[in-house]
Design an enzyme around this catalytic site. Structure first.
Site, mmCIF file in Angstrom:
data_model
loop_
_atom_site.group_PDB
_atom_site.id
_atom_site.type_symbol
_atom_site.label_atom_id
_atom_site.label_comp_id
_atom_site.label_asym_id
_atom_site.label_seq_id
_atom_site.Cartn_x
_atom_site.Cartn_y
_atom_site.Cartn_z
ATOM 1 N N CYS A 114 0.823 -1.225 0.000
ATOM 2 C CA CYS A 114 0.000 0.000 0.000
ATOM 3 C C CYS A 114 0.850 1.266 0.000
ATOM 4 O O CYS A 114 0.342 2.358 -0.234
ATOM 5 C CB CYS A 114 -0.947 -0.017 1.190
ATOM 6 S SG CYS A 114 -1.927 -1.504 1.263
ATOM 7 N N HIS A 255 -3.312 6.816 2.726
ATOM 8 C CA HIS A 255 -3.722 5.526 2.163
ATOM 9 C C HIS A 255 -5.101 5.177 2.726
ATOM 10 O O HIS A 255 -5.355 5.341 3.922
ATOM 11 C CB HIS A 255 -2.698 4.460 2.534
ATOM 12 C CG HIS A 255 -3.172 3.071 2.276
ATOM 13 N ND1 HIS A 255 -3.713 2.693 1.069
ATOM 14 C CD2 HIS A 255 -3.227 1.963 3.071
ATOM 15 C CE1 HIS A 255 -4.059 1.425 1.121
ATOM 16 N NE2 HIS A 255 -3.780 0.958 2.327
ATOM 17 N N ASN A 285 -10.055 -0.643 0.097
ATOM 18 C CA ASN A 285 -8.597 -0.528 0.105
ATOM 19 C C ASN A 285 -8.065 -1.036 -1.235
ATOM 20 O O ASN A 285 -8.163 -2.223 -1.530
ATOM 21 C CB ASN A 285 -8.068 -1.384 1.265
ATOM 22 C CG ASN A 285 -6.560 -1.341 1.400
ATOM 23 O OD1 ASN A 285 -5.861 -0.896 0.488
ATOM 24 N ND2 ASN A 285 -6.058 -1.823 2.520
HETATM 25 O O1 UT7 Z 1 -3.652 -1.503 3.784
HETATM 26 C C1 UT7 Z 1 -2.549 -1.947 4.476
HETATM 27 C C2 UT7 Z 1 -2.676 -1.989 5.923
HETATM 28 N N1 UT7 Z 1 -3.922 -2.462 6.371
HETATM 29 C C3 UT7 Z 1 -4.529 -1.870 7.394
HETATM 30 O O2 UT7 Z 1 -4.045 -0.874 7.874
HETATM 31 C C4 UT7 Z 1 -5.775 -2.492 7.901
HETATM 32 C C5 UT7 Z 1 -5.664 -2.694 9.374
HETATM 33 N N2 UT7 Z 1 -6.734 -3.390 10.038
HETATM 34 C C6 UT7 Z 1 -8.045 -3.058 10.031
HETATM 35 O O3 UT7 Z 1 -8.489 -2.224 9.289
HETATM 36 C C7 UT7 Z 1 -8.927 -3.711 11.072
HETATM 37 O O4 UT7 Z 1 -8.118 -4.419 11.971
HETATM 38 C C8 UT7 Z 1 -10.002 -4.667 10.486
HETATM 39 C C9 UT7 Z 1 -11.080 -3.857 9.795
HETATM 40 C C10 UT7 Z 1 -9.380 -5.649 9.507
HETATM 41 C C11 UT7 Z 1 -10.665 -5.456 11.634
HETATM 42 O O5 UT7 Z 1 -11.193 -4.561 12.602
HETATM 43 P P1 UT7 Z 1 -10.868 -4.767 14.160
HETATM 44 O O6 UT7 Z 1 -11.609 -3.729 14.883
HETATM 45 O O7 UT7 Z 1 -9.379 -4.793 14.322
HETATM 46 O O8 UT7 Z 1 -11.521 -6.176 14.459
HETATM 47 P P2 UT7 Z 1 -10.845 -7.512 15.025
HETATM 48 O O9 UT7 Z 1 -9.975 -8.145 13.985
HETATM 49 O O10 UT7 Z 1 -10.245 -7.238 16.364
HETATM 50 O O11 UT7 Z 1 -12.120 -8.424 15.213
HETATM 51 C C12 UT7 Z 1 -13.172 -8.094 16.161
HETATM 52 C C13 UT7 Z 1 -14.271 -9.147 16.056
HETATM 53 C C14 UT7 Z 1 -13.752 -10.581 16.082
HETATM 54 O O12 UT7 Z 1 -14.706 -11.373 16.767
HETATM 55 P P3 UT7 Z 1 -14.490 -11.769 18.318
HETATM 56 O O13 UT7 Z 1 -13.182 -12.506 18.353
HETATM 57 O O14 UT7 Z 1 -14.440 -10.450 19.061
HETATM 58 O O15 UT7 Z 1 -15.691 -12.619 18.617
HETATM 59 C C15 UT7 Z 1 -13.731 -10.992 14.631
HETATM 60 O O16 UT7 Z 1 -13.862 -12.382 14.441
HETATM 61 O O17 UT7 Z 1 -14.948 -9.000 14.780
HETATM 62 C C16 UT7 Z 1 -14.958 -10.271 14.097
HETATM 63 N N3 UT7 Z 1 -14.888 -9.996 12.661
HETATM 64 C C17 UT7 Z 1 -15.980 -9.753 11.923
HETATM 65 N N4 UT7 Z 1 -17.296 -9.727 12.235
HETATM 66 C C18 UT7 Z 1 -18.165 -9.440 11.239
HETATM 67 C C19 UT7 Z 1 -13.783 -9.895 11.873
HETATM 68 N N5 UT7 Z 1 -14.146 -9.606 10.612
HETATM 69 C C20 UT7 Z 1 -15.502 -9.516 10.612
HETATM 70 C C21 UT7 Z 1 -16.458 -9.230 9.616
HETATM 71 N N6 UT7 Z 1 -17.772 -9.190 9.971
HETATM 72 N N7 UT7 Z 1 -16.109 -8.968 8.329
#
Ligand code: UT7
Length: 333
Positions: A114, A255, A285
């Site tokens: 990215c 980004h 993204n």
């Molecule tokens: O482009 C290059 C660099 N990339 C980035 O900078 C992206 C960085 N990361 C992110 O944008 C975020 O971390 C995400 C959008 C990918 C995820 O958001 P988050 O707030 O960090 O969520 P998480 O991974 O901590 O997951 C929270 C919960 C989990 O469930 P439990 O364990 O709390 O029960 C996940 O399993 O949300 C769940 N989850 C979802 N639920 C519904 C993860 N993906 C989804 C989904 N829909 N698509």
């Protein structure tokens, strides 16, 4: 000494749109979750037979036309992509140069995920300032749908396809010049965001769809935390180094990975909403294409004017990062 001026911008997004509603029928997710956690509402997806270079060509045509230079004056093409037409070779840049009939120009790809657009901007600047090149076509182009696992809700809701391109040209006028670009990386975080298959370091014998190792994998939450920390530090450093206040920035163009990351960095810099460019809701993204697509958005809606200062800020797989202070310097007719 020659300086490097950011002359023009162009972008392309495929017609097909994949909405959050569509994704909620494919994996266990909801529009509400995706909107709240990422700010994304929809993303554009290329047709099966539409390649990364096809999208790059469309973006490049606009950038060339808007630059006012003849395409025969282009002496280098650099493409930033992690979803090239072909892994290894030929490079997507050579294919784009050929499709545009640019002749025997220097052409190559770089891989900085990215952060790719900021990296190629810095390479173009260095070649121009050294006197080796005069007009460089830089392109960030991605067909991320080709390397996305549409059974993994942690990644498939994030990524989209598209391309952005710019012409960077030599100038004697220091006021038009790109002010500064910082780039960096930290390979200790390589495993946060990767496609495990297909390279010489691959543990798999072949490109094997079953193992899903040919698709992008991301430790999203860890990546998120490093992204906020690194992006903020990076922009503070480039502003301090150049004695520029954040109030002097007309357009902050980060980004477009996640609205929460963009807001956190914007708040740390005390930027107001008018300064921060946000396109993530429309395109998701698009990795190396996201910054030029966002610049194109403000160009086409008339809010990017000659002489205005842009602050670009990128972060991605590698991990890599980079920021750039860039006045918009179109050729004035
Ligand atoms: O482009 C290059 C660099 N990339 C980035 O900078 C992206 C960085 N990361 C992110 O944008 C975020 O971390 C995400 C959008 C990918 C995820 O958001 P988050 O707030 O960090 O969520 P998480 O991974 O901590 O997951 C929270 C919960 C989990 O469930 P439990 O364990 O709390 O029960 C996940 O399993 O949300 C769940 N989850 C979802 N639920 C519904 C993860 N993906 C989804 C989904 N829909 N698509």
């Amino acid at each position: 000494m020659a300086y490097a001026a950011f002359r023009s911008i162009g972008a392309y997004a495929p017609r097909k749109i994949l909405t959050n509603e569509d994704l909620s029928k494919m994996v266990d997710t909801t529009d509400e979750w995706i909107t709240k956690r990422t700010g994304i509402k929809e993303r554009h997806i290329a047709e099966k037979n539409e390649t990364t270079s096809d999208m790059g060509v469309e973006a490049a045509k606009k950038a060339i036309e808007r630059s006012g230079i003849d395409k025969s004056e282009i002496d280098m093409v650099i493409c930033a992509t992690i979803s090239p037409d072909y892994f290894c070779m030929p490079s997507t840049a050579t294919i784009i140069a050929n499709k545009l009939s640019l002749g025997h120009v220097t052409a190559f790809d770089i891989s900085a995920a990215c952060t790719g657009f900021v990296y190629i901007l810095s390479i173009a600047k260095a070649f121009i300032e050294s006197g080796m090149k005069k007009n460089v076509l830089i392109i960030g182009a991605e067909k991320l749908s080709a390397i996305t696992d549409y059974t993994d809700r942690g990644t498939c809701i994030l990524f989209g396809d598209g391309a952005g391109a710019a012409i960077i040209s030599a100038t004697d006028n220091r006021d038009e010049a790109i002010i500064d670009i910082h780039t960096g990386s930290d390979g200790t975080y390589a495993d946060l965001l990767m496609t495990p298959n297909g390279g010489s370091g691959s543990i798999h014998d072949s490109i094997d769809q079953e193992s899903k190792a040919c698709f992008m994998q991301m430790k999203g939450n860890e990546t998120f935390k490093v992204a906020v920390r690194t992006l903020t530090k990076d922009v503070v450093e480039i502003l301090d180094t150049n004695s520029i206040e954040s109030s002097q920035i007309t357009h902050f163009i980060p980004h477009q990975a996640n609205l929460r990351i963009i807001k956190a960095v914007g708040e740390a810099l005390k930027l107001n909403d008018n300064q921060v460019v946000i396109t993530v809701e429309k395109y998701g993204n698009t990795s190396g294409a996201s910054i030029p697509m966002a610049i194109n958005e403000i160009y086409e809606n008339g809010s990017l004017k000659a002489g205005e200062l842009m602050l670009l800020d990128a972060f991605g797989g590698g991990l890599t990062w980079g920021s750039a202070l860039v006045p918009f310097s179109p050729t004035l007719k």
